[in-house]
Design a protein around this motif. Structure first.
Motif, PDB file in Angstrom:
ATOM      1  N   PHE A  82      48.994  12.147  18.218  1.00 40.27           N
ATOM      2  CA  PHE A  82      49.940  12.055  16.637  1.00 40.27           C
ATOM      3  C   PHE A  82      49.733  13.026  16.289  1.00 40.27           C
ATOM      4  O   PHE A  82      49.523  12.524  15.352  1.00 40.27           O
ATOM      5  N   PRO A  83      50.587  13.918  17.039  1.00 43.57           N
ATOM      6  CA  PRO A  83      50.169  15.215  15.996  1.00 43.57           C
ATOM      7  C   PRO A  83      50.511  15.055  14.862  1.00 43.57           C
ATOM      8  O   PRO A  83      51.992  15.169  14.332  1.00 43.57           O
ATOM      9  N   PRO A  84      49.887  15.898  13.289  1.00 45.79           N
ATOM     10  CA  PRO A  84      50.333  15.323  12.119  1.00 45.79           C
ATOM     11  C   PRO A  84      51.900  17.088  11.606  1.00 45.79           C
ATOM     12  O   PRO A  84      51.445  18.359  12.439  1.00 45.79           O
ATOM     13  N   VAL A  85      52.024  16.678  11.083  1.00 44.52           N
ATOM     14  CA  VAL A  85      53.065  17.803  10.577  1.00 44.52           C
ATOM     15  C   VAL A  85      52.116  17.983   8.953  1.00 44.52           C
ATOM     16  O   VAL A  85      51.261  17.923   8.540  1.00 44.52           O
ATOM     17  N   GLU A  86      52.162  19.518   8.333  1.00 41.26           N
ATOM     18  CA  GLU A  86      51.573  20.504   7.355  1.00 41.26           C
ATOM     19  C   GLU A  86      52.280  20.694   6.209  1.00 41.26           C
ATOM     20  O   GLU A  86      53.537  21.940   6.932  1.00 41.26           O
ATOM     21  N   ILE A  87      51.544  20.272   5.529  1.00 41.70           N
ATOM     22  CA  ILE A  87      51.764  22.463   4.097  1.00 41.70           C
ATOM     23  C   ILE A  87      50.553  22.190   4.293  1.00 41.70           C
ATOM     24  O   ILE A  87      49.819  22.106   3.965  1.00 41.70           O
ATOM     25  N   TYR A  88      50.168  24.048   5.422  1.00 39.11           N
ATOM     26  CA  TYR A  88      48.875  24.086   5.111  1.00 39.11           C
ATOM     27  C   TYR A  88      49.384  25.776   4.584  1.00 39.11           C
ATOM     28  O   TYR A  88      49.764  26.553   5.411  1.00 39.11           O
ATOM     29  N   VAL A  89      48.903  26.146   3.516  1.00 37.31           N
ATOM     30  CA  VAL A  89      49.237  27.301   2.800  1.00 37.31           C
ATOM     31  C   VAL A  89      47.867  27.862   1.712  1.00 37.31           C
ATOM     32  O   VAL A  89      47.742  27.257   1.333  1.00 37.31           O
ATOM     33  N   PRO A  90      48.315  29.513   1.582  1.00 36.30           N
ATOM     34  CA  PRO A  90      47.716  29.856   1.167  1.00 36.30           C
ATOM     35  C   PRO A  90      46.669  29.125  -0.246  1.00 36.30           C
ATOM     36  O   PRO A  90      48.334  29.250  -1.029  1.00 36.30           O
ATOM     37  N   GLY A  91      46.029  29.234  -0.846  1.00 37.37           N
ATOM     38  CA  GLY A  91      45.539  28.840  -2.341  1.00 37.37           C
ATOM     39  C   GLY A  91      46.128  29.879  -4.044  1.00 37.37           C
ATOM     40  O   GLY A  91      46.094  30.760  -2.833  1.00 37.37           O
ATOM     41  N   PRO A  92      46.280  29.138  -4.704  1.00 39.07           N
ATOM     42  CA  PRO A  92      46.930  27.927  -5.198  1.00 39.07           C
ATOM     43  C   PRO A  92      48.496  27.614  -4.999  1.00 39.07           C
ATOM     44  O   PRO A  92      48.793  28.672  -4.850  1.00 39.07           O
ATOM     45  N   ILE A  93      48.379  26.557  -4.780  1.00 40.13           N
ATOM     46  CA  ILE A  93      50.286  26.276  -4.503  1.00 40.13           C
ATOM     47  C   ILE A  93      50.681  26.337  -5.629  1.00 40.13           C
ATOM     48  O   ILE A  93      51.177  25.553  -6.229  1.00 40.13           O
ATOM     49  N   HIS A  94      51.694  26.848  -5.029  1.00 45.07           N
ATOM     50  CA  HIS A  94      53.178  27.267  -6.602  1.00 45.07           C
ATOM     51  C   HIS A  94      54.407  26.490  -5.879  1.00 45.07           C
ATOM     52  O   HIS A  94      54.735  26.141  -4.772  1.00 45.07           O
ATOM     53  N   HIS A  95      55.039  25.655  -6.729  1.00 43.86           N
ATOM     54  CA  HIS A  95      55.549  24.564  -6.810  1.00 43.86           C
ATOM     55  C   HIS A  95      56.033  23.012  -5.123  1.00 43.86           C
ATOM     56  O   HIS A  95      56.578  23.255  -4.304  1.00 43.86           O
ATOM     57  N   LEU A  96      54.346  22.777  -5.608  1.00 41.56           N
ATOM     58  CA  LEU A  96      54.312  21.728  -4.771  1.00 41.56           C
ATOM     59  C   LEU A  96      55.271  20.992  -4.265  1.00 41.56           C
ATOM     60  O   LEU A  96      55.709  20.232  -3.823  1.00 41.56           O
ATOM     61  N   GLU A  97      55.977  20.548  -5.493  1.00 43.58           N
ATOM     62  CA  GLU A  97      56.762  19.447  -5.712  1.00 43.58           C
ATOM     63  C   GLU A  97      58.274  19.498  -5.082  1.00 43.58           C
ATOM     64  O   GLU A  97      58.370  18.836  -3.696  1.00 43.58           O
ATOM     65  N   ASP A  98      58.477  21.515  -4.785  1.00 43.20           N
ATOM     66  CA  ASP A  98      59.235  21.361  -3.785  1.00 43.20           C
ATOM     67  C   ASP A  98      59.068  21.358  -2.215  1.00 43.20           C
ATOM     68  O   ASP A  98      59.694  20.591  -1.253  1.00 43.20           O
ATOM     69  N   LEU A  99      58.501  21.994  -2.109  1.00 44.17           N
ATOM     70  CA  LEU A  99      57.200  22.247  -0.779  1.00 44.17           C
ATOM     71  C   LEU A  99      57.292  20.570  -0.396  1.00 44.17           C
ATOM     72  O   LEU A  99      57.615  19.760   0.660  1.00 44.17           O
ATOM     73  N   VAL A 100      56.583  19.387  -1.476  1.00 35.82           N
ATOM     74  CA  VAL A 100      56.689  18.013  -0.473  1.00 35.82           C
ATOM     75  C   VAL A 100      57.540  17.194  -0.390  1.00 35.82           C
ATOM     76  O   VAL A 100      58.229  16.768   0.321  1.00 35.82           O
ATOM     77  N   TYR A 101      58.561  17.825  -1.603  1.00 36.33           N
ATOM     78  CA  TYR A 101      60.335  17.313  -1.323  1.00 36.33           C
ATOM     79  C   TYR A 101      60.942  17.636   0.536  1.00 36.33           C
ATOM     80  O   TYR A 101      61.423  16.963   0.932  1.00 36.33           O
ATOM     81  N   GLU A 102      60.594  18.639   0.489  1.00 38.00           N
ATOM     82  CA  GLU A 102      61.194  19.432   1.607  1.00 38.00           C
ATOM     83  C   GLU A 102      60.979  18.826   2.653  1.00 38.00           C
ATOM     84  O   GLU A 102      60.662  18.251   4.215  1.00 38.00           O
ATOM     85  N   LEU A 103      59.086  18.557   2.450  1.00 37.18           N
ATOM     86  CA  LEU A 103      58.240  18.137   4.259  1.00 37.18           C
ATOM     87  C   LEU A 103      59.293  17.116   4.276  1.00 37.18           C
ATOM     88  O   LEU A 103      59.256  16.362   5.145  1.00 37.18           O
ATOM     89  N   PHE A 104      59.213  16.308   3.022  1.00 34.87           N
ATOM     90  CA  PHE A 104      59.732  14.368   3.620  1.00 34.87           C
ATOM     91  C   PHE A 104      61.074  14.249   4.049  1.00 34.87           C
ATOM     92  O   PHE A 104      61.518  13.574   4.350  1.00 34.87           O
ATOM     93  N   ASN A 105      62.156  15.361   3.422  1.00 33.80           N
ATOM     94  CA  ASN A 105      63.164  15.447   3.514  1.00 33.80           C
ATOM     95  C   ASN A 105      63.495  15.837   5.209  1.00 33.80           C
ATOM     96  O   ASN A 105      64.647  15.402   6.054  1.00 33.80           O
ATOM     97  N   GLN A 106      62.621  17.042   6.046  1.00 33.51           N
ATOM     98  CA  GLN A 106      62.246  16.629   7.124  1.00 33.51           C
ATOM     99  C   GLN A 106      61.653  16.293   8.372  1.00 33.51           C
ATOM    100  O   GLN A 106      62.565  15.692   9.121  1.00 33.51           O
ATOM    101  N   HIS A 107      61.038  15.401   7.129  1.00 30.93           N
ATOM    102  CA  HIS A 107      59.938  14.175   8.145  1.00 30.93           C
ATOM    103  C   HIS A 107      59.824  12.973   6.805  1.00 30.93           C
ATOM    104  O   HIS A 107      59.050  12.525   7.134  1.00 30.93           O
TER     105      HIS A 107
END
Lengths: 325, 325
Positions: free
Chosen positions: B203-228
């Motif tokens: 069960f390979p996971p998808v990910e948000i894995y970026v250099p910190g600090p994360i800006h626009h986390l909300e947009d990234l999460v929204y995009e991730l859930f849109n795709q998956h």
């Protein structure tokens, strides 16, 4: 062992002048300061005291006494105190006192030994006898017998605001839940003001109001709701207690905010970026920290600086524990 | 200005011996220490340095460098560090570095000036060049170029445990969400171990894995859930990010834990008595603090003390962000 008298004799100044130089008091002429410092060095005054240097130079260190740093209000307060003091080239010694008077007294002694320049203290322990009006000490919330400067939030306004916010939501069966300290301080006004205002409006609240720390809070809340099953609005003395109450009610099947709405006090947040999202009377924590530092530095500069009392404004912040209306 | 050489000459010892006495190294005979201390006093070595006393007596002060004390993990860690050091008669200087390398370097200089005896540092800034293997410095999580001692939790085990707990709940559409630091440290293993273990199980996971600090986390999460849109289990790199994710999902109408279950990392609590009630891989924060202090004191006693690496066990703690099975 050379004494302060020996220093005065060698420097050919009065004992009082030596004391003023040692305590960084203003109003001593530069060449007099120099003479005293030279005498101190020649005599090796306070021999073997590792902090001897501090006698002739400010330590540029402030002690911050807190009940515990492991608490969102105290850690946010500490964050802003350190941030401001660092900009002014001061370092901060951290003391988790956990109401240990001996530990707090140790830091007061460090001031007298010139190892630290002053103290900002949020304290609930038996140190009143050690805190003189001459000590560079700024208290948060607490009153001392001597005229010691303190910073607090407007607890009268805060208590009233909590009552208004609950009553404006049509909640008429109010309760206060909180403890008080045996050491007299401004925060008891939260309780008094809330109770008085609601009573004046015709809705006298019930209460759990006992000396802290509260043991068996769960039992007390259970008992309160047994006797008063119609409670629909609660004012908690602080936000961490609010979190406990929410959890206790959840376990009893009482929904917050659908069955009971709750307002806390403090306005704490998890971090700079992550809120607790609770409804609360928010203290201006940043402003309180800055004000405490400013007052302390004035007191360090001049031990005769008169008592300052700073009462800072609060505001209601809406979160998930109340329903917007 | 007298130099270390002058001290060596007057005390009739080698330069190395003077250095060892100044640095409180072991293995110098008592009468030699006395001779050197007398020479230092006679020559007024380090004249006008207010910390001169520290040269011949330990300051018994430790600096604690944290990104910010306004954070439940760091404030709990600081609480235990101060508690342990106080029992050993050490004081703690608090430094909120906020990744300011200059500020952190200032505390490193204080060690070199003997104003503080050593440092415990949770640091994410460009100080690698200043942190030598001789410096009494204990790092949390982070690796340095030189062999600097560090304490960390078992991030490999933690990542695997998070994957196991989610998979055991029948969740097969996993995601990792978190940032990483540009400064190499042990916590990246949380990600690697989680991703590898889940992939090995099919069960390979998808990910948000970026250099910190994360800006626009909300947009990234929204995009991730849109795709998956079928994501049902999330592992967050730490608990404060978990709280942010819960809030972001709540705003999007996604229920935690009914729609998505989430596990964080750290095991933070609001205070000693009030939990965050989130599901998390708990670090042994008290043990990590005690271990860091122990290692630091060994290093202060002996600057040649070899690198120690301490990897401490983690455990899963169940909260409201997962469903018990």
């Amino acid at each position: 062992m050379p004494t302060m008298k020996d220093v005065a004799k060698l420097a050919q100044v009065s004992l009082g002048t030596v004391s003023r130089v040692i305590n960084h008091a203003s109003g001593v002429k530069a060449d007099t300061v120099l003479k005293v410092q030279e005498a101190i060095q020649k005599l090796d005054y306070v021999r073997n005291d590792y902090a001897r240097g501090f006698k002739i130079n400010s330590s540029r260190t402030i002690a911050l006494i807190l009940p515990t740093i492991w608490h969102p209000f105290f850690s946010e307060f500490a964050y802003f105190v350190e941030q401001k003091l660092y900009k002014l080239q001061y370092k901060v010694l951290l003391c988790n006192s956990e109401a240990d008077a001996d530990k707090e007294y140790e830091y007061i002694q460090m001031v007298m030994q010139n190892k630290v320049d002053g103290i900002i203290g949020i304290t609930y322990s038996a140190i009143d006898q050690y805190v003189s009006s001459k000590l560079p000490f700024v208290s948060i919330d607490r009153y001392f017998t001597e005229k010691v400067s303190y910073v607090t939030s407007d607890n009268v306004q805060g208590g009233r605001l909590a009552a208004q916010e609950l009553l404006n939501r049509g909640l008429h069966h109010l309760a206060f839940i909180g403890s008080y300290s045996e050491y007299k301080n401004d925060t008891t006004k939260r309780h008094d003001s809330f109770m008085n205002y609601a009573a004046e409006q015709g809705f006298p609240p019930v209460e759990i109001y006992v000396p802290g720390p509260i043991h068996h809070l769960e039992d007390l809340v259970y008992e309160l709701f047994n006797q008063h099953p119609d409670i629909d609005g609660i004012f908690c003395v602080n936000d961490t207690e609010l979190l406990e109450i929410v959890n206790i009610l959840r376990k009893q099947g009482v929904s917050v905010p659908d069955d009971v709405q709750i307002i806390g006090y403090d306005g704490v947040s998890v971090t700079n970026e992550v809120s607790m999202y609770v409804s609360t009377i928010a203290q201006p924590i940043h402003l309180m920290a800055n004000t405490a530092v400013d007052i302390l530095l004035r007191k360090i500069k001049d031990p005769d600086h008169a008592q300052e009392i700073s009462v800072l404004p609060v505001s209601f912040r809406s979160g998930y524990t109340t329903i917007n209306h």
